[in-house]
Design a protein around this motif. Structure first.
Motif, short mmCIF file in Angstrom:
data_model
loop_
_atom_site.label_atom_id
_atom_site.label_comp_id
_atom_site.label_asym_id
_atom_site.label_seq_id
_atom_site.Cartn_x
_atom_site.Cartn_y
_atom_site.Cartn_z
N ALA A 30 0.42 -1.07 -0.02
CA ALA A 30 0.14 -0.46 0.26
C ALA A 30 0.56 1.09 0.21
O ALA A 30 1.72 2.04 0.55
CB ALA A 30 -1.45 0.01 1.27
N GLN A 31 0.41 2.34 -0.72
CA GLN A 31 1.54 3.59 -0.96
C GLN A 31 0.34 4.14 0.83
O GLN A 31 -1.24 4.04 0.76
CB GLN A 31 1.25 4.13 -2.32
CG GLN A 31 1.35 3.47 -2.92
CD GLN A 31 2.61 3.84 -2.95
OE1 GLN A 31 3.50 4.83 -3.31
NE2 GLN A 31 3.69 2.64 -3.66
N PHE A 32 0.89 4.77 1.26
CA PHE A 32 0.97 5.89 1.46
C PHE A 32 -0.46 6.95 1.63
O PHE A 32 -1.19 8.26 2.38
CB PHE A 32 1.58 6.35 2.97
CG PHE A 32 2.05 5.15 3.73
CD1 PHE A 32 3.46 4.58 3.40
CD2 PHE A 32 1.73 4.95 4.83
CE1 PHE A 32 3.95 4.00 4.29
CE2 PHE A 32 1.63 3.44 5.94
CZ PHE A 32 3.16 3.32 5.52
N ALA A 33 -0.38 7.83 0.32
CA ALA A 33 -1.04 9.13 -0.22
C ALA A 33 -1.00 8.83 -1.45
O ALA A 33 -0.40 8.46 -2.35
CB ALA A 33 0.17 10.27 0.26
N GLU A 166 -12.29 16.43 -14.33
CA GLU A 166 -10.69 17.01 -13.39
C GLU A 166 -10.67 15.40 -12.25
O GLU A 166 -8.85 15.66 -12.39
CB GLU A 166 -10.90 17.68 -11.98
CG GLU A 166 -11.92 19.34 -12.74
CD GLU A 166 -11.76 20.43 -11.70
OE1 GLU A 166 -11.30 20.53 -10.79
OE2 GLU A 166 -12.80 21.20 -11.77
N ASN A 167 -11.00 14.84 -12.60
CA ASN A 167 -10.86 13.82 -11.70
C ASN A 167 -10.05 12.41 -12.24
O ASN A 167 -9.92 12.46 -13.43
CB ASN A 167 -11.91 12.85 -11.31
CG ASN A 167 -11.69 11.09 -10.90
OD1 ASN A 167 -11.11 11.69 -9.99
ND2 ASN A 167 -12.59 10.15 -10.89
N GLY A 168 -8.77 12.96 -11.30
CA GLY A 168 -7.57 11.84 -12.35
C GLY A 168 -6.63 12.47 -12.55
O GLY A 168 -5.32 12.39 -13.29
N PRO A 177 -8.95 5.15 -8.46
CA PRO A 177 -7.41 4.16 -8.36
C PRO A 177 -6.63 5.44 -8.66
O PRO A 177 -6.43 6.71 -9.97
CB PRO A 177 -6.65 3.36 -9.15
CG PRO A 177 -8.80 2.75 -9.12
CD PRO A 177 -9.84 4.12 -9.73
N ASP A 178 -5.35 5.57 -8.52
CA ASP A 178 -4.23 6.73 -8.56
C ASP A 178 -3.68 6.28 -10.04
O ASP A 178 -3.62 4.92 -10.10
CB ASP A 178 -3.30 6.61 -7.19
CG ASP A 178 -2.00 7.81 -7.21
OD1 ASP A 178 -1.93 8.62 -8.49
OD2 ASP A 178 -1.75 8.51 -6.12
N PRO A 179 -3.44 6.92 -10.98
CA PRO A 179 -3.30 6.28 -11.85
C PRO A 179 -1.39 6.70 -11.73
O PRO A 179 -0.68 5.95 -13.10
CB PRO A 179 -3.78 7.71 -13.00
CG PRO A 179 -4.35 9.05 -12.39
CD PRO A 179 -3.81 8.51 -10.52
N GLU A 180 -0.77 7.40 -10.62
CA GLU A 180 0.43 7.23 -10.55
C GLU A 180 1.11 5.66 -9.87
O GLU A 180 2.41 5.27 -10.05
CB GLU A 180 1.06 8.06 -9.86
CG GLU A 180 0.72 9.25 -10.34
CD GLU A 180 2.15 9.85 -11.88
OE1 GLU A 180 2.69 9.15 -11.84
OE2 GLU A 180 0.62 10.29 -12.48
N GLN A 181 0.68 5.19 -9.92
CA GLN A 181 0.68 3.21 -8.75
C GLN A 181 0.24 2.42 -9.45
O GLN A 181 -0.63 1.95 -9.95
CB GLN A 181 -0.57 3.21 -7.65
CG GLN A 181 0.67 5.05 -6.89
CD GLN A 181 -0.51 4.86 -5.13
OE1 GLN A 181 -0.89 3.84 -4.51
NE2 GLN A 181 -0.10 5.88 -4.78
#
Length: 181
Positions: A30-33, A166-168, A177-181
């Motif tokens: 898991a990522q923290f942020a 704006e989402n994403g 979901p985070d597009p960077e993770q």
């Protein structure tokens, strides 16, 4: 007298950090942020709190709302749904979806408008991000915005068109979901 807005204070940042840490559980991956700010939408509808996740949250088994007031004052509403969970996009804490059973209830007669902040944590089939909003801004500004607009944390008022655009890119709804993770 109007209380100061807490959406950008160290207290709100600390609550958000603890919320995000709590979401990560024991998952070593898991990522923290998230890489973008996360938010849910809130509005005061004639004294009733309305929450919009911005996008559907699938397989939701738990929703926790924490209302933080002056000092250490806290009230919590925790709702559980059996597996495989339910889809949540709109939440009315006073009349939640019938699939939810209360695990913790707000005190009788509790007025959410007396809190300083509200934090939202959702547990579902996919990881979700936390959300914290200043209550004063929700209460004071809701009448100035169309019924389909919600205050997304300290990111401003957004209607469905703005959330879609704006989402994403500039923020993440709590179940995106985070597009960077």
């Amino acid at each position: 007298m109007r209380r100061p807005r807490l959406g950008r204070t160290p207290l709100a940042a600390a609550v958000l950090a603890l919320t995000v840490l709590g979401l990560s559980g024991c998952d070593d991956e898991a990522q923290f942020a998230p890489s973008l700010p996360s938010a849910a939408g809130y509005r005061d509808d004639g004294g009733a709190l309305r929450i919009w996740t911005g996008t559907p949250c699938e397989g939701v088994t738990r929703v926790a709302l924490t209302f933080a007031g002056p000092g250490d004052e806290r009230a919590r509403l925790v709702l559980r749904a059996p597996s495989p969970g339910v889809t949540v996009e709109h939440l009315d804490p006073a009349a939640p979806d019938a699939a939810f059973e209360p695990e913790e209830s707000l005190p009788d007669g509790y007025d959410w408008r007396t809190a300083d902040t509200i934090s939202l944590v959702i547990d579902g089939a996919e990881p979700a991000w936390g959300s914290v909003v200043g209550v004063d801004q929700v209460v004071v500004e809701s009448p100035d915005h169309p019924e389909d607009s919600f205050l997304f944390d300290d990111l401003g008022w957004k209607d469905p068109t703005a959330v879609d655009a704006e989402n994403g890119t500039s923020f993440l709804t709590v179940c995106t979901p985070d597009p960077e993770q």
